[in-house]
Design a protein around this motif. Structure first.
Motif, PDB file in Angstrom:
ATOM      1  N   LEU A   1      -0.562  -5.129   1.076  1.00 27.60           N
ATOM      2  CA  LEU A   1      -1.923  -5.395   0.629  1.00 27.60           C
ATOM      3  C   LEU A   1      -2.005  -6.904   0.621  1.00 27.60           C
ATOM      4  CD1 LEU A   1      -4.369  -3.829  -0.369  1.00 27.60           C
ATOM      5  CD2 LEU A   1      -3.531  -4.129  -2.682  1.00 27.60           C
ATOM      6  N   SER A   2      -2.421  -7.507   1.754  1.00 27.21           N
ATOM      7  CA  SER A   2      -2.237  -8.932   1.965  1.00 27.21           C
ATOM      8  C   SER A   2      -3.160  -9.751   1.088  1.00 27.21           C
ATOM      9  CB  SER A   2      -2.496  -9.274   3.439  1.00 27.21           C
ATOM     10  OG  SER A   2      -3.817  -8.957   3.786  1.00 27.21           O
ATOM     11  N   ASN A   3      -2.556 -10.687   0.355  1.00 28.85           N
ATOM     12  CA  ASN A   3      -3.328 -11.654  -0.432  1.00 28.85           C
ATOM     13  C   ASN A   3      -4.368 -11.012  -1.323  1.00 28.85           C
ATOM     14  OD1 ASN A   3      -1.937 -13.744   0.662  1.00 28.85           O
ATOM     15  ND2 ASN A   3      -3.418 -14.134   2.273  1.00 28.85           N
ATOM     16  N   ILE A   4      -4.018  -9.892  -1.939  1.00 28.81           N
ATOM     17  CA  ILE A   4      -5.041  -9.210  -2.737  1.00 28.81           C
ATOM     18  C   ILE A   4      -5.319 -10.001  -3.999  1.00 28.81           C
ATOM     19  CG2 ILE A   4      -3.329  -7.718  -3.880  1.00 28.81           C
ATOM     20  CD1 ILE A   4      -5.519  -5.612  -4.017  1.00 28.81           C
TER      21      ILE A   4
ATOM     22  N   ILE B   1       0.859  -1.176   0.000  1.00 28.22           N
ATOM     23  CA  ILE B   1       0.000   0.000   0.000  1.00 28.22           C
ATOM     24  C   ILE B   1       0.894   1.223   0.000  1.00 28.22           C
ATOM     25  CG2 ILE B   1      -1.530   1.320   1.513  1.00 28.22           C
ATOM     26  CD1 ILE B   1      -3.015  -1.184   2.120  1.00 28.22           C
ATOM     27  N   PRO B   2       0.599   2.266  -0.768  1.00 28.79           N
ATOM     28  CA  PRO B   2      -0.588   2.446  -1.621  1.00 28.79           C
ATOM     29  C   PRO B   2      -0.562   1.536  -2.846  1.00 28.79           C
ATOM     30  CG  PRO B   2       0.942   4.260  -1.914  1.00 28.79           C
ATOM     31  CD  PRO B   2       1.491   3.449  -0.784  1.00 28.79           C
TER      32      PRO B   2
ATOM     33  N   ASP C   1      -4.448   3.720   6.180  1.00 33.01           N
ATOM     34  CA  ASP C   1      -4.349   2.757   7.277  1.00 33.01           C
ATOM     35  C   ASP C   1      -5.360   1.634   7.086  1.00 33.01           C
ATOM     36  OD1 ASP C   1      -2.542   4.579   8.393  1.00 33.01           O
ATOM     37  OD2 ASP C   1      -4.155   5.646   9.422  1.00 33.01           O
ATOM     38  N   VAL C   2      -5.018   0.657   6.266  1.00 32.85           N
ATOM     39  CA  VAL C   2      -5.944  -0.429   5.973  1.00 32.85           C
ATOM     40  C   VAL C   2      -5.172  -1.646   5.481  1.00 32.85           C
ATOM     41  CG1 VAL C   2      -6.319   0.263   3.560  1.00 32.85           C
ATOM     42  CG2 VAL C   2      -8.121  -0.994   4.778  1.00 32.85           C
TER      43      VAL C   2
ATOM     44  N   VAL D   1      -9.020  -2.794   9.592  1.00 34.79           N
ATOM     45  CA  VAL D   1      -8.344  -1.536   9.919  1.00 34.79           C
ATOM     46  C   VAL D   1      -7.658  -1.700  11.271  1.00 34.79           C
ATOM     47  CG1 VAL D   1      -9.877  -0.074   8.573  1.00 34.79           C
ATOM     48  CG2 VAL D   1     -10.461  -0.589  10.939  1.00 34.79           C
ATOM     49  N   PRO D   2      -6.509  -1.019  11.482  1.00 36.97           N
ATOM     50  CA  PRO D   2      -5.776  -1.171  12.735  1.00 36.97           C
ATOM     51  C   PRO D   2      -6.405  -0.364  13.863  1.00 36.97           C
ATOM     52  CG  PRO D   2      -4.666   0.399  11.315  1.00 36.97           C
ATOM     53  CD  PRO D   2      -5.815  -0.149  10.520  1.00 36.97           C
TER      54      PRO D   2
END
Length: 396
Positions: free
Chosen positions: A229-232, A32-33, A156-157, A54-55
């Motif tokens: 961007l986990s496992n997108i 990210i971005p 933040d995501v 979201v954290p």
């Protein structure tokens, strides 16, 4: 002929697939971005389906639908949740480099440290947003949706999946080299990004998921929140391609007790852990592709092959047929409904709840119908799904 692209470790494998109208691809892991193309663009009736979290220390994040493939492109939709002491979600558009007037919705549908499910439905009137199954806000169109060409995520995501359902289609080469297989697993063994389809859930199991009773955490939430961007997986899918491709490589997925199954191929079947019991609920989320005719959701007694409950949405007729089959014979159909929520290009969130006397079926948060038991429901041990439908989530 179009081409089906599959990414693995940032490498590209091209598999030729005939006769489908939309390109289906899975993006490589990105930081990210993130900015990725939507090949062929979108149209009214399409939906953007996003799962993420979201954290605890979130300030803000943003999701943009861009009219080009660069940061400077016009923005058809700017979706911007802000945790700033005056929590709100800001909607806007940008044209010719200039932002237009903001729409500030002073409600916050996201919770710090928790998972979310966001659906952006592109309607004739605007972008209808739903968060965790609930309608949030309709943002009127300011730019033609036909100009949308990319999606951008920043802030933040952590994003697990982005599915673009009912896209306008089209082809186009993606950058990359050669490679093979399917992200995160072995095709012959049912691999899926970040996990094993046979085990039911990518990235292992955490627990609580919006709309279920899984308790604590979120699948994949151990991954860095702001850096990856986990496992997108960005998916632009047509049913014919989806079925043709996966039927050659996958067997029906067998979900394990207590674990959800993500993005299974259709036809799909799974054992119901512990069988059907009073108060047991089956949650099924998915979408209806353009051109869909009908689909089937069956609760089956595997010992006798009786179908204790058959639900058959017929998309073009606008009806939902219910029935049961015992001893190889179908009973009388039930059709009475004021309308059907299963429409082309639309996302659905369905739950089937078992009671002592009947099944209660809810779709998109609304009670749809009851179906009284015609067989001993305690013998039901299998769920089967087939037809013109794309499934993103199944959980008992």
């Amino acid at each position: 002929m179009l081409v089906f692209f599959v990414f693995l470790n940032n490498r590209l494998s091209a598999l030729k697939v005939a006769d489908y109208s939309n390109l289906n691809y899975f993006g490589p892991l990105q930081s990210i971005p993130y900015l990725g193309p939507i090949y062929g663009g979108v149209r009214v009736g399409a939906s953007v389906y996003i799962q993420g979290s979201v954290p605890e220390n979130i300030t803000r994040f943003r999701i943009n639908l861009l009219c080009g493939e660069s940061d400077s492109s016009d923005v058809a939709l700017h979706f911007n949740p802000r945790f700033d002491g005056w929590d709100k979600v800001v909607f806007n558009s940008r044209k010719d480099g200039s932002w237009m007037s903001e729409e500030k919705i002073r409600r916050m549908p996201f919770s710090k440290g928790e998972a979310f499910e966001l659906v952006i439905m592109i309607t004739s009137k605007g972008f209808q947003t739903k968060v965790n199954g609930k309608d949030f806000f309709l943002f009127p169109h300011r730019l033609p949706v036909e100009q949308i060409r990319a999606i951008q995520v920043s802030g933040d995501v952590s994003i697990q999946t982005i599915n673009i359902i009912g896209a306008a289609g089209g082809g186009g080469a993606l950058p990359g080299g050669t490679g093979g297989g399917y992200p995160g697993g072995n095709m012959g063994q049912g691999g899926y990004p970040g996990g094993h389809m046979g085990a039911g859930c990518p990235d292992g199991m955490g627990g609580r998921y919006p709309g279920s009773d899984m308790g604590g955490g979120f699948p994949g939430s151990h991954l860095p929140v702001r850096e990856k961007l986990s496992n997108i997986g960005i998916i632009i899918v047509s049913y014919s391609c989806f079925l043709m491709f996966f039927s050659n490589f996958y067997k029906p997925v067998q979900g394990m007790a207590g674990q959800p199954v993500y993005n299974p191929p259709v036809p799909f079947s799974t054992w119901i852990p512990g069988g059907m019991l009073p108060k047991r609920t089956i949650i099924i989320r998915g979408s209806v592709p353009h051109g869909a005719q009908r689909m089937g959701f069956n609760l089956v007694v595997s010992r006798t092959r009786d179908v204790a409950f058959h639900m058959n949405p017929r998309v073009q007729e606008g009806v939902v047929v219910r029935n049961a089959q015992t001893g190889g014979q179908w009973g009388s159909e039930e059709r009475q409904l004021s309308g059907s929520p299963f429409a082309e290009g639309q996302y659905f969130d369905m739950s089937i709840r078992c009671g002592n006397q009947r099944f209660k079926v809810f779709v998109n948060g609304q009670h749809l119908f009851d179906f009284f038991h015609r067989t001993n429901f305690s013998e039901i041990d299998k769920l089967e799904i087939d037809g013109d439908v794309q499934i993103s989530y199944v959980h008992f």
